[in-house]
Design an enzyme around this catalytic site. Structure first.
Site, PDB file in Angstrom:
ATOM      1  N   CYS A 191       0.831  -1.193   0.000  1.00  0.00           N
ATOM      2  CA  CYS A 191       0.000   0.000   0.000  1.00  0.00           C
ATOM      3  C   CYS A 191       0.870   1.250   0.000  1.00  0.00           C
ATOM      4  O   CYS A 191       1.877   1.323   0.720  1.00  0.00           O
ATOM      5  CB  CYS A 191      -0.916  -0.009   1.213  1.00  0.00           C
ATOM      6  SG  CYS A 191      -1.854   1.516   1.434  1.00  0.00           S
ATOM      7  N   ASP A 198      -0.262  -6.077  -0.485  1.00  0.00           N
ATOM      8  CA  ASP A 198      -1.371  -6.302  -1.408  1.00  0.00           C
ATOM      9  C   ASP A 198      -1.007  -7.498  -2.281  1.00  0.00           C
ATOM     10  O   ASP A 198       0.038  -7.489  -2.945  1.00  0.00           O
ATOM     11  CB  ASP A 198      -1.612  -5.074  -2.288  1.00  0.00           C
ATOM     12  CG  ASP A 198      -2.047  -3.853  -1.492  1.00  0.00           C
ATOM     13  OD1 ASP A 198      -2.819  -4.022  -0.527  1.00  0.00           O
ATOM     14  OD2 ASP A 198      -1.607  -2.743  -1.822  1.00  0.00           O
TER      15      ASP A 198
END
Length: 283
Positions: A191, A198
């Site tokens: 992120c 992610d």
């Protein structure tokens, strides 16, 4: 191998985002919770002209934690699907999206269509372009199915990895002309704000000179410590392949695992329309 590592990979986020900050959850409808992030933040680092993008596509979101109350106070649930056009000035910041959806929990609406219409209006205002919204009601849940990307898996290739920041030096091709689909489940980025991981599966469909598969896998894995939003990473992958490999037709689609009940699935292509929404095993 660092010669072709971009020196302009740093993407800054605007001030004022709720992401990365402690916030109080609101349980009554509040459209002001939504926050947009200018797409230009990363597109400027890629030298992309917003009026002449090299791709079309959308960002498909799936929300699994949507609930509201009937006029009599009875809870209702649905799965949210929305598609944000890549021509919108803003992408929708994910934590604000989650907070916004939570604000429906104790709010009364006449029916599901009223909820859909409100969400569509609010998301469109946040993105700056018309967002398409659909609700999947419990009576339709049985029709939903899992589907994986169809293509040749790169992940079993025996490669040595020692770089975890995007490096286009890994990208190369042969003289052979091919049309193929290549898949990896090893895409990971972080992120932009919180550096939380992610995770995604990605498919790369292309027509042109055969891309070196070992190099492509190493390139995808090199995103592992890279900080950027989902949509930005997919656009970077698309642009890097287009710039460093001799391909005529190209599609890059990533399906990210959910966080906070939301998954994001960016699709970028210069040759085909976005795929219908579906759920993969890790989602």
């Amino acid at each position: 191998m660092t010669d072709n590592v971009k020196d302009n990979l740093t993407v800054s986020a605007p001030d004022g985002l709720s992401l990365g900050k402690q916030v109080e959850y609101e349980f009554h409808y509040n459209p002001d919770l939504l926050q947009g992030v200018p797409r230009s933040l990363s597109r400027d680092t890629l030298s992309l002209n917003p009026l002449n993008l090299p791709f079309s596509g959308n960002d498909t979101w799936t929300g699994y934690e949507l609930s509201w109350l009937t006029p009599k106070g009875k809870p209702q649930v649905a799965i949210l699907e929305c598609r944000v056009p890549i021509t919108s000035p803003n992408l929708i910041e994910s934590k604000s999206f989650k907070l916004y959806l939570n604000s429906f929990n104790q709010s009364k609406f006449e029916n599901a269509n009223a909820v859909k219409d409100v969400i569509q209006s609010d998301l469109s205002a946040c993105a700056g372009s018309e967002v398409d919204v659909a609700l999947v009601l419990p009576s339709q849940f049985a029709s939903l199915s899992f589907k994986e990307f169809e293509g040749e898996l790169l992940d079993d290739l025996d490669v040595e990895i020692n770089e975890y920041s995007p490096n286009t030096a890994f990208l190369s091709q042969s003289d052979k002309n091919v049309e193929e689909s290549l898949v990896s489940h090893l895409l990971k980025s972080n992120c932009l704000i919180t550096s939380q991981p992610d995770w995604a599966s990605v498919i790369i469909r292309y027509q042109g000179k055969a891309i070196n598969r070992e190099g492509l896998l190493k390139y995808l894995i090199s995103f592992r410590q890279h900080n950027e939003f989902h949509e930005q990473c997919v656009e970077r992958i698309f642009c890097d392949i287009l710039a460093h490999c001799e391909v005529d037709k190209l599609t890059v689609c990533a399906r990210y695992t959910r966080r906070g009940g939301l998954d994001i699935n960016p699709f970028r292509s210069n040759c085909e329309a976005p795929y219908p929404n579906f759920r993969q095993a890790r989602q």
